[in-house]
Design an enzyme around this catalytic site. Structure first.
Site, PDB file in Angstrom:
ATOM      1  N   ASP A   1       0.977  -1.293  -0.110  1.00  0.00           N
ATOM      2  CA  ASP A   1       0.013  -0.351  -0.047  1.00  0.00           C
ATOM      3  C   ASP A   1       0.937   1.415   0.035  1.00  0.00           C
ATOM      4  OD1 ASP A   1      -2.192   1.896   1.054  1.00  0.00           O
ATOM      5  OD2 ASP A   1      -3.326  -0.131   0.691  1.00  0.00           O
ATOM      6  N   ASP A   2       0.570   2.336   0.551  1.00  0.00           N
ATOM      7  CA  ASP A   2       1.256   3.508   0.343  1.00  0.00           C
ATOM      8  C   ASP A   2       2.495   3.458   1.293  1.00  0.00           C
ATOM      9  OD1 ASP A   2       1.435   6.272  -0.136  1.00  0.00           O
ATOM     10  OD2 ASP A   2      -0.096   6.959   0.775  1.00  0.00           O
TER      11      ASP A   2
ATOM     12  N   LYS B   1      -4.100  -0.613  -6.885  1.00  0.00           N
ATOM     13  CA  LYS B   1      -5.123   0.181  -5.969  1.00  0.00           C
ATOM     14  C   LYS B   1      -4.794   1.666  -6.149  1.00  0.00           C
ATOM     15  CE  LYS B   1      -6.159   0.773  -1.018  1.00  0.00           C
ATOM     16  NZ  LYS B   1      -5.933   0.556   0.158  1.00  0.00           N
TER      17      LYS B   1
ATOM     18  N   ASP C   1      -5.869   5.111  -5.279  1.00  0.00           N
ATOM     19  CA  ASP C   1      -6.427   6.018  -4.196  1.00  0.00           C
ATOM     20  C   ASP C   1      -6.931   7.182  -4.654  1.00  0.00           C
ATOM     21  OD1 ASP C   1      -7.697   6.467  -1.752  1.00  0.00           O
ATOM     22  OD2 ASP C   1      -5.788   6.019  -0.427  1.00  0.00           O
TER      23      ASP C   1
ATOM     24  N   SER D   1     -10.707   3.762  -5.693  1.00  0.00           N
ATOM     25  CA  SER D   1     -11.114   4.416  -4.381  1.00  0.00           C
ATOM     26  C   SER D   1     -12.146   5.587  -4.705  1.00  0.00           C
ATOM     27  CB  SER D   1     -10.184   4.790  -3.372  1.00  0.00           C
ATOM     28  OG  SER D   1      -9.204   3.780  -3.142  1.00  0.00           O
TER      29      SER D   1
ATOM     30  N   ASP E   1     -12.293   4.112   5.477  1.00  0.00           N
ATOM     31  CA  ASP E   1     -11.306   2.938   5.806  1.00  0.00           C
ATOM     32  C   ASP E   1     -11.501   2.284   7.144  1.00  0.00           C
ATOM     33  OD1 ASP E   1      -9.569   4.133   4.026  1.00  0.00           O
ATOM     34  OD2 ASP E   1      -8.094   4.704   4.963  1.00  0.00           O
TER      35      ASP E   1
END
Ligand SMILES: *[C@@H]1O[C@H](CO)[C@@H](O)[C@H](O)[C@H]1NC(C)=O
Ligand SMILES: *[C@@H]1O[C@H](CO)[C@@H](O)[C@H](O)[C@H]1NC(C)=O
Ligand SMILES: *[C@@H]1O[C@H](CO)[C@@H](O)[C@H](O)[C@H]1NC(C)=O
Length: 412
Positions: free
Chosen positions: A77-78, A153, A155, A187, A212
Site C-alpha cells: 500500500d502507500d 489500487k 486511491d 477508491s 477506511d
C-alpha cells in the site's frame, strides 16, 4: 435492427470491465491496515514497509497454507516511494527499503506463485504525501507494467473530486492499452457523495465504497451498518469482475475479540467482499489464523454466482444476513451487535431469513453446533454471543430418507 436488439438483450444490465480478471472477489494480503506508513526500519525492522516485509509475508503465505486457501495477491500500500520522481519523471521506489526495486519484488512473488499488487493515488500526491500519478498517468501505467504489477489500487487523495468521473476511466483506459492484464481497484466512490455506480462498475474491478477500516469493533460495526443501509443502491453492481469493497480484514490484530473476528469473516463472505488480510502473519495467533483459513467460508465468499448478500432483518441490535449461492444453498449469518450482556437467543422463520420454504440441511460454518435439519412448519433457533455471530449454510435437502424431525431444534 432485430439483430441489434437481440445482441442488447444478451448483454448484462451493467457492463463490467472486460479484462477477464477478478471473476471472484480478489484475495490476498495488503500492508496498510496493520503496517500503515511505518518507514523507520532501524526502529521497527519487522514492521517497516520494505522488501523484507513483503518477502517474509509471501514465504509464510506459501508455507502455512494461505496461498493454497486462495490468498494469492501480495500488496504494498502507500509509503513505498521516494519523495521525488527521477530525471525522466519516473516513479522511484524508496532506495533503502526497496534496494532492488519493484521488478525484483514482482519476480520474487511470481516465482512463488503469487500476484503483485501495488498502491498509487490519482491525485497530485498519495494520501501520505508521496508523488501521485496526476499529470504522469501514461508513464506510470507503463512503469507498473514493466515491473510486472498485476493489480493497481488507485486511491483518491489530493485530487479534485469532480475530476474523478473522467480521471478514473482515463487511467483504466491506459491500463488496458498497456496490454498487461491488471486488476483495477478504485477508491473513486469512497470520496463522492453520489457516486455514479454504473460508470464505476464499468471501469473498475472493485471499488472502495466508504470509510477506511480501523482496528476496532466500532469501525467494523459502522462499516456493516453502512453496507446494510446502502445495500439497495450498491448490491446490484456486484458480480463476476466487479465488486463492492468494504476494506481489509483486520482479523488477528489488536482490536477484535475472537467472536468479533468471526463476525467480520462471516459478513465479508456474505457481501462477496474482496478478502485482503492486513496482519503480521509471523505472529498471528492460531485461533485467528483458523478463521482466515476457514475453507467453507472462503468458498461462500468465492461463490461463482457472485451475488452479494443482504442484511434481511434487524431488530434491537440483532441482525440476519443472507446470501444466495450458485448451488441453490444459502449462507445465513445471525449477528448480535451488542457488546455486553449474555448470549442472545435468536429465532427466525423462512420469511425472516429470506429463504424459499423447503427442507434444508443446516451446517454450522464455524463448527460450533452439530448439523441439523430445518423444514416447513419450523422456527429456526440459535444462540449468539455478544458482538458475535452464528453462521450457517442452508443446503436444500434432496432425499427424504432422513428423519429430519429428530434433528429439528438446536441445543440452546
Ligand atoms: C494539483 O497540482 C496542480 C498543479 O500544481 C494544481 O493546479 C492543482 O490545484 C492541484 N490539485 C489539487 C487537488 O491539489
Ligand atoms: C482491453 O479491453 C478489451 C476490450 O474490452 C479487452 O478485450 C482486453 O482484454 C483488454 N486488455 C487488457 C490488457 O485489459
Ligand atoms: C434496522 O436498521 C435500520 C437501518 O440501519 C434502522 O433505521 C432501523 O431502526 C433498524 N430497525 C430496528 C427495528 O432496529
Amino acid at each position: 435492427m432485430m439483430i441489434i436488439l437481440l445482441v442488447l438483450a444478451l448483454l448484462p444490465f451493467t457492463t463490467a470491465l472486460q479484462n477477464g480478471l477478478a471473476l471472484t472477489p480478489p484475495m490476498g494480503w495488503l500492508t496498510w491496515q496493520r503496517f500503515r506508513c511505518i518507514t523507520n526500519c532501524q526502529k521497527y525492522p519487522s514492521e517497516c514497509i520494505s522488501e523484507d516485509l513483503i518477502k517474509r509475508t509471501a514465504d509464510i503465505m506459501l508455507s502455512e497454507g494461505y496461498l493454497d486457501a486462495g490468498y494469492n495477491y501480495v500488496g504494498i500500500d502507500d509509503c513505498w516511494l521516494e519523495k521525488t520522481r527521477d530525471k525522466r519523471n519516473r516513479l522511484v521506489p524508496d532506495r533503502e527499503r526497496f534496494p532492488n526495486g519493484m521488478k525484483a519484488i514482482g519476480d520474487y512473488l511470481h516465482n512463488k506463485g503469487f500476484k503483485f499488487a501495488l498502491y498509487q493515488d490519482y491525485g497530485n500526491k498519495t494520501c501520505m504525501g508521496y508523488p501521485g500519478v496526476l499529470g504522469y498517468e501514461a508513464i506510470d501505467v507503463q512503469t507498473f507494467a514493466e515491473w510486472d504489477v498485476d493489480y493497481i489500487k488507485l486511491d483518491g487523495c489530493y485530487v479534485d473530486i469532480s475530476k474523478m468521473d473522467t480521471g478514473y476511466p482515463y487511467f483504466g483506459k491506459l491500463m488496458n492499452e498497456s496490454g498487461r492484464p491488471m486488476v483495477y481497484s478504485c477508491s473513486w466512490p469512497a470520496y463522492q457523495k453520489k457516486p455514479d455506480y454504473d460508470s464505476i462498475a464499468e471501469h473498475c474491478n472493485l471499488w472502495r465504497n466508504w470509510d477506511d477500516i480501523q482496528d476496532s469493533w466500532s469501525s467494523l460495526s459502522s462499516i456493516m451498518t453502512w453496507f446494510a443501509e446502502n445495500q439497495d443502491t450498491i448490491a446490484q453492481y456486484a458480480g463476476p469482475g466487479r465488486w463492492n469493497d468494504p476494506d481489509m480484514l483486520i482479523i488477528g490484530n489488536f482490536g477484535l475479540s475472537l467472536d468479533q473476528a468471526k463476525v467480520q469473516m462471516a459478513i465479508w463472505s456474505i457481501l462477496a467482499a474482496p478478502l485482503f488480510m492486513s496482519v503480521d502473519l509471523a505472529t498471528i495467533r492460531p485461533e485467528f489464523k483458523e478463521i482466515l483459513l476457514n475453507r467453507d467460508i472462503i468458498a461462500i465468499d468465492q461463490d461463482s454466482l457472485g451475488k452479494q448478500g443482504l442484511r434481511v432483518w434487524n431488530k434491537s441490535m440483532t441482525e440476519i444476513w443472507s446470501r444466495e449461492l450458485s448451488d441453490g444453498s444459502y449462507a445465513v449469518a445471525f449477528v448480535n451487535r451488542r457488546d455486553d450482556g449474555t448470549p442472545t437467543v435468536m429465532k427466525a422463520s423462512f420469511e425472516v431469513m429470506n429463504l424459499p420454504e423447503q427442507t434444508y440441511k443446516v451446517q454450522d460454518l464455524y463448527k460450533e453446533d452439530e448439523d441439523r435439519f430445518f423444514g416447513p412448519d419450523g422456527e429456526f433457533y440459535t444462540r449468539v454471543n455478544p458482538s458475535g455471530v452464528k453462521y450457517f449454510k442452508f443446503v436444500p435437502k434432496i432425499s427424504n430418507d432422513v428423519e429430519e424431525k429428530t434433528y429439528f431444534t438446536s441445543r440452546i
